[in-house]
Design a protein around this motif. Structure first.
Motif, PDB file in Angstrom:
ATOM      1  N   THR A 219      24.056  56.231  16.741  1.00  0.00           N
ATOM      2  CA  THR A 219      23.006  57.197  17.085  1.00  0.00           C
ATOM      3  C   THR A 219      23.091  57.511  18.570  1.00  0.00           C
ATOM      4  O   THR A 219      23.774  56.823  19.337  1.00  0.00           O
ATOM      5  N   GLY A 222      19.108  54.054  21.002  1.00  0.00           N
ATOM      6  CA  GLY A 222      18.637  52.993  20.120  1.00  0.00           C
ATOM      7  C   GLY A 222      19.040  51.640  20.665  1.00  0.00           C
ATOM      8  O   GLY A 222      18.917  51.374  21.866  1.00  0.00           O
ATOM      9  N   ALA A 244      20.637  52.834  15.304  1.00  0.00           N
ATOM     10  CA  ALA A 244      19.200  53.088  15.150  1.00  0.00           C
ATOM     11  C   ALA A 244      18.451  51.764  15.000  1.00  0.00           C
ATOM     12  O   ALA A 244      18.945  50.842  14.354  1.00  0.00           O
ATOM     13  N   PRO A 245      17.261  51.655  15.583  1.00  0.00           N
ATOM     14  CA  PRO A 245      16.484  50.417  15.477  1.00  0.00           C
ATOM     15  C   PRO A 245      16.266  49.971  14.034  1.00  0.00           C
ATOM     16  O   PRO A 245      16.290  48.780  13.735  1.00  0.00           O
ATOM     17  N   GLU A 246      16.078  50.922  13.107  1.00  0.00           N
ATOM     18  CA  GLU A 246      15.825  50.552  11.715  1.00  0.00           C
ATOM     19  C   GLU A 246      17.068  49.950  11.043  1.00  0.00           C
ATOM     20  O   GLU A 246      16.959  49.260  10.030  1.00  0.00           O
ATOM     21  N   SER A 247      18.242  50.217  11.590  1.00  0.00           N
ATOM     22  CA  SER A 247      19.478  49.638  11.042  1.00  0.00           C
ATOM     23  C   SER A 247      19.795  48.281  11.660  1.00  0.00           C
ATOM     24  O   SER A 247      20.632  47.549  11.136  1.00  0.00           O
ATOM     25  N   TYR A 248      19.129  47.973  12.749  1.00  0.00           N
ATOM     26  CA  TYR A 248      19.479  46.787  13.534  1.00  0.00           C
ATOM     27  C   TYR A 248      19.314  45.492  12.749  1.00  0.00           C
ATOM     28  O   TYR A 248      20.244  44.687  12.638  1.00  0.00           O
ATOM     29  N   SER A 249      18.145  45.282  12.162  1.00  0.00           N
ATOM     30  CA  SER A 249      17.879  44.025  11.463  1.00  0.00           C
ATOM     31  C   SER A 249      18.832  43.825  10.295  1.00  0.00           C
ATOM     32  O   SER A 249      19.315  42.712  10.060  1.00  0.00           O
ATOM     33  N   GLU A 250      19.128  44.902   9.567  1.00  0.00           N
ATOM     34  CA  GLU A 250      20.031  44.789   8.424  1.00  0.00           C
ATOM     35  C   GLU A 250      21.450  44.429   8.887  1.00  0.00           C
ATOM     36  O   GLU A 250      22.093  43.553   8.311  1.00  0.00           O
ATOM     37  N   ARG A 253      21.753  40.729  10.126  1.00  0.00           N
ATOM     38  CA  ARG A 253      21.131  39.749   9.237  1.00  0.00           C
ATOM     39  C   ARG A 253      21.838  38.391   9.284  1.00  0.00           C
ATOM     40  O   ARG A 253      21.254  37.359   8.937  1.00  0.00           O
TER      41      ARG A 253
END
Length: 364
Positions: A219, A222, A244-250, A253
């Protein structure tokens, strides 16, 4: 001061041809590609060869102040200046020999010009051959050189000579600092000195996290993405890509980095090491994160230990791959490192950090 340009061919004389049969019972001094150190831009290993065994490429008679430019792999910029003691030596046809007309072109100015970004870029753009790129003598001779008046050439050359002299001093100092670090590591690794045993990584780290698989979509902004190419000379360079922040945790993992964790590149390039300073980053594929057991292994010690010759050699031996060398996590786990007492590790880490800081100062 403004000045024009000229073709190199208009400012140099051709080298004399040499025939080995004229001196069949003697030896000659031979300068081939392996004789030149591309980083130092110097002839470092000329060879003494019997004329009766002269290679077919040994054809060009050298004079002092000639400038040699390798025609192969122009991106490596293998060039050299012929010193007075090599008068009469014979050069391989793998070099384009440039013999400047000193009434129009200063030899030291020419020597620095063929190291310039403009010249290297020109040669790289005109090289042919995917696996073995090369240029011809005619391409080198047809290239253009910026040509100020002769006195200005001499002044520029003198300044660059001085800069090169200081750079050589810095490189020598850096080499000595590396030697100091290596000898200190060998000393603390000695069983008699510190009752030091070696242990496998898997025995002394609490986490070995391998970030593999396809990286998430990039992105414009982010979470900074740390890739293998950003791990260089013990440091993590500034990230230029983000996820993107929303992809970070996944993506992370497998495990989040902590400050002080060691990051190791498993390939392309293999064996680069650094430590996490800012844990708010994502780690890309081809990176492994190592976290030492706090009561057994100091992370900063681990970072430097992985770069020492005895450990790096183990890594190279366990690496596989025909075109790109890489090491698998199961092989990395088996790497052995000397493990002195924790306080000794920390003493070494402090010394290593001081040496690293001085090396960075000399390089910049």
């Amino acid at each position: 001061m403004t000045h024009g340009t000229a073709r190199i061919s208009d400012l140099v004389f051709p080298a004399s041809n040499w025939n080995s049969s004229a001196s069949a019972d003697k030896n000659f001094v031979y300068v081939d590609i392996s004789s030149v150190d591309a980083s130092q831009k110097m002839i470092v290993e000329p060879k003494s060869v019997p004329c009766s065994s002269a290679p077919s490429r040994a054809r060009q008679l050298l004079k002092p102040a000639d400038v040699l430019v390798s025609t192969v792999r122009p991106n490596l910029n293998c060039v050299a200046y012929v010193p007075g003691e090599l008068e009469g030596a014979i050069a391989s046809t793998g070099f384009c020999v440039l013999r400047p007309d000193e009434q129009a072109l200063n030899s030291r100015y020419l020597f620095h010009w063929v190291q310039s970004k403009a010249f290297i870029g020109d040669m790289v753009s005109k090289a042919t051959g995917a696996s073995y790129p090369a240029v011809s003598d005619s391409i080198i001779l047809a290239s253009k050189i910026s040509l100020p008046p002769l006195e200005e050439q001499r002044r520029i050359a003198a300044i660059l000579d001085r800069a090169g002299s200081l750079q050589s001093l810095s490189q020598s100092a850096i080499a000595k600092l590396h030697q100091t670090l290596e000898s200190s590591f060998r000393h603390l690794s000695s069983i008699t000195a510190y009752n030091c045993a070696s242990k496998r990584l898997e025995e002394v780290v609490e986490a070995i996290i391998d970030y593999r698989g396809k990286s998430p979509e990039k992105t414009a902004e982010g979470v900074p993405l740390i890739t293998a190419r950003l791990i260089k000379e013990g440091r993590i360079l500034e990230a230029t890509e983000f996820i993107a922040p929303e992809s970070y945790s996944e993506w992370m993992r497998r495990g989040m980095p902590k400050r002080g964790d060691v990051v190791f590149t498993t390939e392309a390039p293999l064996g680069q090491v650094a430590q996490i300073d800012n844990p708010d980053v994502a780690l890309a594929q081809r990176l492994v994160l190592l976290r030492g057991k706090s009561k057994e292994l100091d992370n900063t010690y681990l970072r430097f230990a992985l770069r020492m010759n005895s450990v790096a050699e183990q890594i190279r031996k366990r690496a596989t791959g025909s075109t790109v060398l890489g090491i698998r996590q199961k092989e990395l786990r088996q790497i052995e490192i000397p493990l002195p007492a924790l306080e000794v590790q920390k003493d070494f880490a402090r010394l290593a950090l001081a040496i690293e800081s001085e090396i960075q100062r000399l390089r910049h």
